[in-house]
Motif scaffolding. Structure first.
Motif, PDB file in Angstrom:
ATOM      1  N   SER A  54       0.839  -1.203   0.000  1.00 55.45           N
ATOM      2  CA  SER A  54       0.000   0.000   0.000  1.00 55.45           C
ATOM      3  C   SER A  54       0.871   1.249   0.000  1.00 55.45           C
ATOM      4  O   SER A  54       1.710   1.440   0.883  1.00 55.45           O
ATOM      5  CB  SER A  54      -0.880  -0.026   1.248  1.00 55.45           C
ATOM      6  N   VAL A  55       0.685   2.078  -1.028  1.00 56.92           N
ATOM      7  CA  VAL A  55       1.421   3.343  -1.096  1.00 56.92           C
ATOM      8  C   VAL A  55       0.427   4.460  -0.743  1.00 56.92           C
ATOM      9  O   VAL A  55      -0.501   4.724  -1.504  1.00 56.92           O
ATOM     10  CB  VAL A  55       1.993   3.592  -2.513  1.00 56.92           C
ATOM     11  N   PRO A  56       0.574   5.100   0.434  1.00 57.56           N
ATOM     12  CA  PRO A  56      -0.412   6.115   0.828  1.00 57.56           C
ATOM     13  C   PRO A  56      -0.409   7.331  -0.094  1.00 57.56           C
ATOM     14  O   PRO A  56       0.635   7.673  -0.676  1.00 57.56           O
ATOM     15  CB  PRO A  56       0.016   6.496   2.247  1.00 57.56           C
ATOM     16  N   ASP A  57      -1.573   7.987  -0.200  1.00 58.13           N
ATOM     17  CA  ASP A  57      -1.690   9.155  -1.084  1.00 58.13           C
ATOM     18  C   ASP A  57      -0.739  10.267  -0.675  1.00 58.13           C
ATOM     19  O   ASP A  57      -0.251  11.025  -1.519  1.00 58.13           O
ATOM     20  CB  ASP A  57      -3.145   9.667  -1.127  1.00 58.13           C
ATOM     21  N   THR A  58      -0.455  10.353   0.643  1.00 59.56           N
ATOM     22  CA  THR A  58       0.443  11.399   1.122  1.00 59.56           C
ATOM     23  C   THR A  58       1.857  11.203   0.554  1.00 59.56           C
ATOM     24  O   THR A  58       2.570  12.163   0.306  1.00 59.56           O
ATOM     25  CB  THR A  58       0.502  11.380   2.655  1.00 59.56           C
ATOM     26  N   LEU A  59       2.217   9.946   0.339  1.00 55.31           N
ATOM     27  CA  LEU A  59       3.534   9.656  -0.240  1.00 55.31           C
ATOM     28  C   LEU A  59       3.507   9.917  -1.743  1.00 55.31           C
ATOM     29  O   LEU A  59       4.470  10.451  -2.318  1.00 55.31           O
ATOM     30  CB  LEU A  59       3.900   8.193   0.052  1.00 55.31           C
TER      31      LEU A  59
ATOM     32  N   SER B  28       1.757  12.109  -3.219  1.00 53.33           N
ATOM     33  CA  SER B  28       1.714  13.551  -3.485  1.00 53.33           C
ATOM     34  C   SER B  28       3.106  14.172  -3.478  1.00 53.33           C
ATOM     35  O   SER B  28       3.309  15.246  -4.024  1.00 53.33           O
ATOM     36  CB  SER B  28       0.822  14.249  -2.458  1.00 53.33           C
ATOM     37  N   LYS B  29       4.073  13.494  -2.868  1.00 51.31           N
ATOM     38  CA  LYS B  29       5.443  14.029  -2.850  1.00 51.31           C
ATOM     39  C   LYS B  29       6.161  13.777  -4.163  1.00 51.31           C
ATOM     40  O   LYS B  29       7.195  14.377  -4.445  1.00 51.31           O
ATOM     41  CB  LYS B  29       6.235  13.392  -1.702  1.00 51.31           C
TER      42      LYS B  29
ATOM     43  N   PRO C 263       9.219  -2.208  -1.151  1.00 51.78           N
ATOM     44  CA  PRO C 263      10.085  -3.165  -0.462  1.00 51.78           C
ATOM     45  C   PRO C 263       9.594  -4.609  -0.642  1.00 51.78           C
ATOM     46  O   PRO C 263       8.384  -4.856  -0.642  1.00 51.78           O
ATOM     47  CB  PRO C 263       9.979  -2.761   1.012  1.00 51.78           C
ATOM     48  N   GLY C 264      10.527  -5.512  -0.840  1.00 50.86           N
ATOM     49  CA  GLY C 264      10.162  -6.919  -1.005  1.00 50.86           C
ATOM     50  C   GLY C 264       9.828  -7.285  -2.437  1.00 50.86           C
ATOM     51  O   GLY C 264       9.490  -8.436  -2.724  1.00 50.86           O
ATOM     52  N   THR C 265       9.877  -6.311  -3.328  1.00 51.66           N
ATOM     53  CA  THR C 265       9.628  -6.572  -4.752  1.00 51.66           C
ATOM     54  C   THR C 265      10.729  -5.884  -5.568  1.00 51.66           C
ATOM     55  O   THR C 265      11.384  -4.965  -5.065  1.00 51.66           O
ATOM     56  CB  THR C 265       8.267  -6.005  -5.223  1.00 51.66           C
ATOM     57  N   PRO C 266      10.910  -6.293  -6.812  1.00 50.28           N
ATOM     58  CA  PRO C 266      11.914  -5.593  -7.617  1.00 50.28           C
ATOM     59  C   PRO C 266      11.376  -4.289  -8.222  1.00 50.28           C
ATOM     60  O   PRO C 266      12.030  -3.669  -9.057  1.00 50.28           O
ATOM     61  CB  PRO C 266      12.233  -6.619  -8.718  1.00 50.28           C
ATOM     62  N   ILE C 267      10.176  -3.894  -7.802  1.00 47.47           N
ATOM     63  CA  ILE C 267       9.506  -2.756  -8.455  1.00 47.47           C
ATOM     64  C   ILE C 267       9.843  -1.419  -7.803  1.00 47.47           C
ATOM     65  O   ILE C 267       9.878  -1.297  -6.579  1.00 47.47           O
ATOM     66  CB  ILE C 267       7.974  -2.939  -8.422  1.00 47.47           C
ATOM     67  N   THR C 268      10.072  -0.453  -8.661  1.00 48.32           N
ATOM     68  CA  THR C 268      10.165   0.934  -8.214  1.00 48.32           C
ATOM     69  C   THR C 268       9.117   1.714  -8.984  1.00 48.32           C
ATOM     70  O   THR C 268       8.987   1.555 -10.199  1.00 48.32           O
ATOM     71  CB  THR C 268      11.574   1.507  -8.524  1.00 48.32           C
ATOM     72  N   LEU C 269       8.362   2.517  -8.266  1.00 51.60           N
ATOM     73  CA  LEU C 269       7.340   3.316  -8.940  1.00 51.60           C
ATOM     74  C   LEU C 269       7.879   4.723  -9.153  1.00 51.60           C
ATOM     75  O   LEU C 269       8.365   5.358  -8.222  1.00 51.60           O
ATOM     76  CB  LEU C 269       6.075   3.406  -8.086  1.00 51.60           C
ATOM     77  N   ASN C 270       7.766   5.172 -10.388  1.00 57.69           N
ATOM     78  CA  ASN C 270       8.161   6.538 -10.692  1.00 57.69           C
ATOM     79  C   ASN C 270       6.879   7.352 -10.810  1.00 57.69           C
ATOM     80  O   ASN C 270       6.120   7.189 -11.764  1.00 57.69           O
ATOM     81  CB  ASN C 270       8.955   6.524 -12.008  1.00 57.69           C
ATOM     82  N   VAL C 271       6.608   8.180  -9.803  1.00 55.81           N
ATOM     83  CA  VAL C 271       5.346   8.936  -9.806  1.00 55.81           C
ATOM     84  C   VAL C 271       5.483  10.126 -10.747  1.00 55.81           C
ATOM     85  O   VAL C 271       6.242  11.058 -10.495  1.00 55.81           O
ATOM     86  CB  VAL C 271       4.983   9.407  -8.377  1.00 55.81           C
ATOM     87  N   LYS C 272       4.755  10.063 -11.857  1.00 59.36           N
ATOM     88  CA  LYS C 272       4.836  11.134 -12.847  1.00 59.36           C
ATOM     89  C   LYS C 272       3.996  12.339 -12.437  1.00 59.36           C
ATOM     90  O   LYS C 272       4.410  13.469 -12.576  1.00 59.36           O
ATOM     91  CB  LYS C 272       4.340  10.622 -14.214  1.00 59.36           C
ATOM     92  N   ARG C 273       2.773  12.047 -11.970  1.00 57.40           N
ATOM     93  CA  ARG C 273       1.915  13.143 -11.521  1.00 57.40           C
ATOM     94  C   ARG C 273       0.833  12.592 -10.607  1.00 57.40           C
ATOM     95  O   ARG C 273       0.302  11.509 -10.854  1.00 57.40           O
ATOM     96  CB  ARG C 273       1.270  13.841 -12.726  1.00 57.40           C
TER      97      ARG C 273
END
Lengths: 386, 217
Positions: A159-164, A166-167, A174-184
């Motif tokens: 779970s990625v909170p909305d507050t995170l 928004s930054k 963590p625990g996965t090979p995934i990184t999310l790149n928040v575009k907007r």
């Protein structure tokens, strides 16, 4: 010089004038907050006026909001410090024991409101008859749920909170090979089918490319909901899986597969999973005979907690909540033709503090009264003897 | 004569008082700091109706209307492959907002509304969609056999349209008349008439005429 300044500050904090000013400010805040509920809704007004350190206002000629009035948090904090300063100034003698107790009780009462304001979590649990639910969800806060759905029996929920969100920037899961790149991130947005002249969402994968997105001002009213939306680019093993649009306005999750693991992305109300589950066995909505006026709402739930080896039936009805594992479950609402029950769930780690405060203040007043009585009786005795 | 002596003034030393006060202030501020981080849960798979994003949206805050966005955003079909229809007298059509393709307003008073939603591909399949609709009016899921029994096939110029009619239980009965049809371009079209059982019953004959009038553009 420093000593003079320090004693001046000390004198300021313990002054009775400060108490009067702060109490006046608090009264004004109550009036403003009550009026603001018309526009902001209950929760919105309380958050803006009471549970904040400043009341912020966005002037049209400025690009940023400015603080215009001290918020409930600041006034409360100053009142608490004022009270503590006054308490510390009381003589440490048995003669003042009652005053110490009364002041300590008041400090605890203030602290209780701080704990409630900063740490109380209001959520809800919606259960349909026959359904088993093991989570509560927020009324307003959202999350981007990244779920590894590969296992046939379990889901790994990240779970990625909305507050995170928004930054912005990159968020490693963590625990996965995934990184999310928040575009907007859009705290509130309106989605529609992409027609001629529409603004494309900017997504390149999933259903996002067919959707137009327009940012909307956030809403705080109780009956409205923000359609939080985010454009994210999942990157795993150095490979980009495209830019995806996840939104509260899009129900069905979208997924991609990386090295045999299928990950779904969906924006939803923030959930808190529980180590126990509730199954709704029966929901009753009784009315007074011959009318539609509600007489009683009640939910019969089966509480199953494997860690406690517990399985029992509980009836939750109006004014009869269930207190369980630090949470209080109230019967709040219903729907779907009386087959859905909504329980309001409150978690306040400081719920006992007001009770402790009341006991201390009462005890303090009694002690103080006893001491004064004893002193007065002694004086009378002395007079007689003298 | 006994004399009561005034107790000596023994309040805390100034430095001790000041540090206690500052400590209380910092503690209050520290409590306010809330860290945002990604959290992880391992949970059993959910039943299809339980807590799906659609359900989460619709159920969440008490008294909130069900969000219409319970479907992925569809591409808006145009030209060949899109459906056309004829409206009976008194009915009006508005272009869809958000996820809807179109909305029909019937002349029948009371809560009733007809909508058109179009989705790419089979959109999860007929059984899943029918069970989702049943869930929206508080009915339990059905299996393939019951689905076949409930299905009414309406022949149109655009092909066979499968129509379902469900009425809820409870004090205020809700009713849903819904049809779905696949078009040659691979899209699935959903036409639904929903509302309170009474108004829907009155609007149904006209709605069925709309369904019968379906044709390809």
């Amino acid at each position: 010089m420093i000593k003079t300044l320090a004693s001046r500050i000390w004198a300021f904090f313990k002054s009775f004038q400060l108490t009067i000013v702060l109490l006046a400010l608090l009264m004004l805040l109550v009036v403003f907050c009550t009026l603001a509920q018309v526009e902001l809704g209950t929760a919105g007004a309380v958050n803006a006026y009471m549970r904040s350190f400043f009341v912020w206002h966005q002037f049209s000629f400025l690009s940023f909001p400015v603080p215009t009035f001290p918020g409930g948090g600041l006034v409360g904090l100053m009142l608490t410090l004022n009270l503590i300063a006054k308490t510390l100034d009381i003589q440490r003698s048995w003669a003042k024991a009652g005053m110490w107790l009364v002041h300590a009780g008041l400090v605890i009462l203030f602290a209780g409101e701080f704990v409630a304001g900063l740490m109380q979590v209001d959520t809800n649990m919606s259960i349909e008859v026959g359904q088993t639910v093991n989570y509560v969800q927020s009324y307003k806060n959202m999350e981007l749920a990244v779920i590894d759905t590969t296992d046939p029996t379990w889901d790994e929920v990240y779970s990625v909170p909305d507050t995170l969100l928004s930054k912005g920037g990159t968020i490693a899961i963590p625990g996965t090979p995934i990184t999310l790149n928040v575009k907007r991130y859009f705290p509130n947005a309106e989605l529609s089918n992409l027609g001629a002249g529409g603004q494309p969402s900017g997504a390149t994968a999933g259903i996002g490319p067919n959707v137009a997105i327009v940012e909307r001002p956030t809403v705080t009213n109780d009956n409205e909901m923000n359609m939080g939306s985010v454009l994210v680019e999942p990157i795993a093993g150095g490979h980009s899986y495209g830019i995806w649009l996840a939104s509260m306005a899009l129900g069905a999750p979208q997924s991609f597969t990386h090295e045999g693991h299928t990950y779904s992305l969906s924006m939803r109300l923030r959930r808190q999973y529980l180590p126990y589950s509730f199954t709704l066995k029966q929901f009753r909505h009784d009315v007074y005979p011959g009318t539609d006026i509600p007489k009683n709402f009640s939910s019969l739930v089966q509480v199953v907690n494997p860690s406690q080896k517990e399985s029992r039936e509980v009836l939750i009805y109006m004014n009869q909540p269930l207190r369980y594992e630090g949470k209080t479950f109230y019967q709040a609402s219903f729907g779907k033709n009386d087959t859905l029950s909504v329980l309001s769930v409150v978690e306040n780690p400081g719920w006992l503090l007001p009770y402790v405060s009341c006991v201390l203040v009462s005890l303090g007043l009694l002690v103080h009264f006893a001491i004064v009585l004893r002193r007065s009786l002694k004086r009378r005795q002395d007079k007689k003897e003298g | 004569m006994l004399k009561t002596s005034t107790p000596p003034h023994r309040s805390l030393p100034f430095l001790q008082k000041a540090s206690l006060l500052a400590g209380a202030g910092f503690l209050a501020l520290a409590v306010g700091c809330n860290r945002d981080q990604v959290s992880h849960f391992r949970v059993p798979k959910e039943a299809p109706t339980a807590g799906s994003p659609m359900a989460a949206m619709g159920e969440a805050p008490a008294g909130m209307p069900l969000a219409e966005g319970d479907m992925p955003a569809p591409p808006r079909p145009s030209g060949q492959g899109s459906l056309k229809w004829s409206l009976p007298k008194g009915w009006s059509e508005a272009t869809g907002e958000g996820m809807r393709y179109a909305t029909f307003k019937s002349p029948v008073a009371g809560r009733n509304e007809a909508t058109v939603v179009v989705l790419p591909g089979p959109a999860g399949g007929e059984l899943a969609n029918v069970n989702r609709w049943r869930g929206q009016i508080g009915l339990g899921p059905i299996d393939e056999a019951a689905l076949a029994a409930a299905r009414v096939v309406v022949k149109t110029k655009a092909g066979a349209l499968n129509v379902y009619d469900f009425t809820s239980e409870g004090q205020t009965k809700s009713r849903m008349v819904a049809g779905l049809i696949s078009t040659p371009d691979g899209n699935t079209w959903f036409l639904k008439l929903t509302g309170d059982a009474g108004p829907v019953a009155k609007a149904k004959p006209d709605f069925m005429r709309i369904l019968e009038s379906l044709r390809l553009d």
